[in-house]
Design a protein around this motif. Sequence first.
Motif, PDB file in Angstrom:
ATOM      1  N   ASP A  59       3.037  -0.976   2.600  1.00  0.00           N
ATOM      2  CA  ASP A  59       3.725  -1.180   1.325  1.00  0.00           C
ATOM      3  C   ASP A  59       3.293  -0.154   0.291  1.00  0.00           C
ATOM      4  O   ASP A  59       4.099   0.290  -0.532  1.00  0.00           O
ATOM      5  CB  ASP A  59       3.427  -2.589   0.786  1.00  0.00           C
ATOM      6  N   LEU A  62       5.194   3.105   1.219  1.00  0.00           N
ATOM      7  CA  LEU A  62       6.651   2.968   1.146  1.00  0.00           C
ATOM      8  C   LEU A  62       7.170   2.636  -0.251  1.00  0.00           C
ATOM      9  O   LEU A  62       8.224   3.116  -0.661  1.00  0.00           O
ATOM     10  CB  LEU A  62       7.118   1.872   2.116  1.00  0.00           C
ATOM     11  N   LYS A  63       6.430   1.819  -0.994  1.00  0.00           N
ATOM     12  CA  LYS A  63       6.983   1.269  -2.233  1.00  0.00           C
ATOM     13  C   LYS A  63       6.187   1.578  -3.499  1.00  0.00           C
ATOM     14  O   LYS A  63       6.745   1.555  -4.590  1.00  0.00           O
ATOM     15  CB  LYS A  63       7.086  -0.264  -2.120  1.00  0.00           C
ATOM     16  N   GLU A  64       4.892   1.850  -3.378  1.00  0.00           N
ATOM     17  CA  GLU A  64       4.045   1.745  -4.558  1.00  0.00           C
ATOM     18  C   GLU A  64       3.463   3.044  -5.086  1.00  0.00           C
ATOM     19  O   GLU A  64       2.944   3.070  -6.196  1.00  0.00           O
ATOM     20  CB  GLU A  64       2.886   0.769  -4.261  1.00  0.00           C
ATOM     21  N   ARG A 111      -0.298   2.068  -8.983  1.00  0.00           N
ATOM     22  CA  ARG A 111       0.603   1.506  -7.967  1.00  0.00           C
ATOM     23  C   ARG A 111       1.802   0.882  -8.665  1.00  0.00           C
ATOM     24  O   ARG A 111       1.636   0.083  -9.589  1.00  0.00           O
ATOM     25  CB  ARG A 111      -0.102   0.437  -7.123  1.00  0.00           C
ATOM     26  N   ARG A 112       2.975   1.177  -8.182  1.00  0.00           N
ATOM     27  CA  ARG A 112       4.176   0.630  -8.811  1.00  0.00           C
ATOM     28  C   ARG A 112       4.511  -0.737  -8.212  1.00  0.00           C
ATOM     29  O   ARG A 112       5.474  -0.925  -7.487  1.00  0.00           O
ATOM     30  CB  ARG A 112       5.365   1.573  -8.680  1.00  0.00           C
ATOM     31  N   GLU A 113       3.641  -1.712  -8.534  1.00  0.00           N
ATOM     32  CA  GLU A 113       3.844  -3.087  -8.078  1.00  0.00           C
ATOM     33  C   GLU A 113       4.517  -3.895  -9.184  1.00  0.00           C
ATOM     34  O   GLU A 113       4.651  -3.439 -10.318  1.00  0.00           O
ATOM     35  CB  GLU A 113       2.494  -3.722  -7.734  1.00  0.00           C
ATOM     36  N   ARG A 114       4.920  -5.127  -8.840  1.00  0.00           N
ATOM     37  CA  ARG A 114       5.491  -6.009  -9.857  1.00  0.00           C
ATOM     38  C   ARG A 114       4.352  -6.530 -10.721  1.00  0.00           C
ATOM     39  O   ARG A 114       3.472  -7.235 -10.233  1.00  0.00           O
ATOM     40  CB  ARG A 114       6.237  -7.178  -9.197  1.00  0.00           C
ATOM     41  N   ASP A 193      10.957 -10.538   4.143  1.00  0.00           N
ATOM     42  CA  ASP A 193       9.904  -9.533   3.967  1.00  0.00           C
ATOM     43  C   ASP A 193       9.046  -9.422   5.222  1.00  0.00           C
ATOM     44  O   ASP A 193       8.689  -8.315   5.660  1.00  0.00           O
ATOM     45  CB  ASP A 193       9.034  -9.902   2.754  1.00  0.00           C
TER      46      ASP A 193
END
Length: 410
Positions: A59, A62-64, A111-114, A193
């Motif tokens: 994650d 891929l996402k953060e 980190r681009r987390e919520r 998920d």
Amino acid sequence: MKIKPVRGTHDLFGKELKKFNYIIAEVKDTARKFGFDEMITPIFENSELFKKPLGEQSDVVLKEMYTFTDRNEDELTLRPEYTTPMIRAAISNGLLNTLPAKFFGTGQMFRRERPQKGRYRQFNQINFENFGTDDFFADVEMINLANQLLKKILANNNFTLHINTLGSRENLQNFKKILSKYFKDHQNSLSIDSKSKIETNPLRILDSKNIQDKEIVLQSPKLIEFISQEELKSYEEIKDCLNDLSIPIFEDLNLVRGLDYYCNTVFEFKTNEIGSQDTLIGGGRYNGLIKTLGGKDIPGIGWAGGIERIMLLMKDVIETTEVIHLSIKDSTLKKHALKIYDHLIKSNLSVYWNYKYNLKKSLSLASEKKAKYIVIVGEEEKNNNNYVLKNLSNGDQKTVNLNNILDHIK
């Protein structure tokens, strides 16, 4: 136009900054006791440093990650974690010639987390790393260090050590295949998920917080059943040592950690007081990672701690510095006030003046800031080359000169 802070970031000041600085001071003191040297690395690195070690399908990758291309077309990433940059720095600067090499660092991660309570997109982290030994004593030392640090910072000690073993990297790869097959057979019952992780990252399904996954995970194969007797013996010795150190443990067979480089011992210090983001410190062993990054084929172990999460459990930090307020009755007395101001600061005391020539307001502010003393500079005192020193805790007031004021304060 009112400019707001970027989502997932926060400013530190006042009471929160005092907590932050207190943690940093305790980290450095603990590092000194355990023999770790400080290291500071850049906040951005070449993106390749993170992609392979963290896992191309993780994650984080891929996402953060905050990744950008500079003018030379180099792909750079703001560091999402600190272990790989510290390893890179140790390799780049030839710091692995004498082993073990023990380093610690504190700094900002991205980190681009919520965003939610205890989780930011820009956050501060503590890292301790030990390069060059696979002796289980290093595992015990790392856990003991983390435990000692948290006990020093958190008066209520409301945290629990969770621990598990993943076995060797080879063993882990075989187990991933077994786990993928199991989850594939039960994919209709998994969350969306978790379904996406069956082939690429099945270990991450084990610590899913989705209620839909809980029962499937509960019935899944257990990694500990596939670990060699030699590795299990080492794991038991670690637990015995922790028991000897009076560190309570909770053995969590589904604890895997979120990054691909972990193997053997993994651990987390958790709390039940801050919601879903409940891990204060987490880490483990990463044998093979240093070689992957271009260094020697040597083992390593380390942990990271989130400073903001630890701060959520802290009480306010009470400063022990004696604060002394200055009250100047008239602007013509500033030069006389400057002498005592300079003398007190050079004597390592904290001195504050509010730039107002009003004794009543100065007394009010001194009380608000919990100052112990106020030094009053008036015309009569100036003529006699003296000052008035008032003890705000008991009301005592006396006239003193520059040479003996410290005797009355101390």
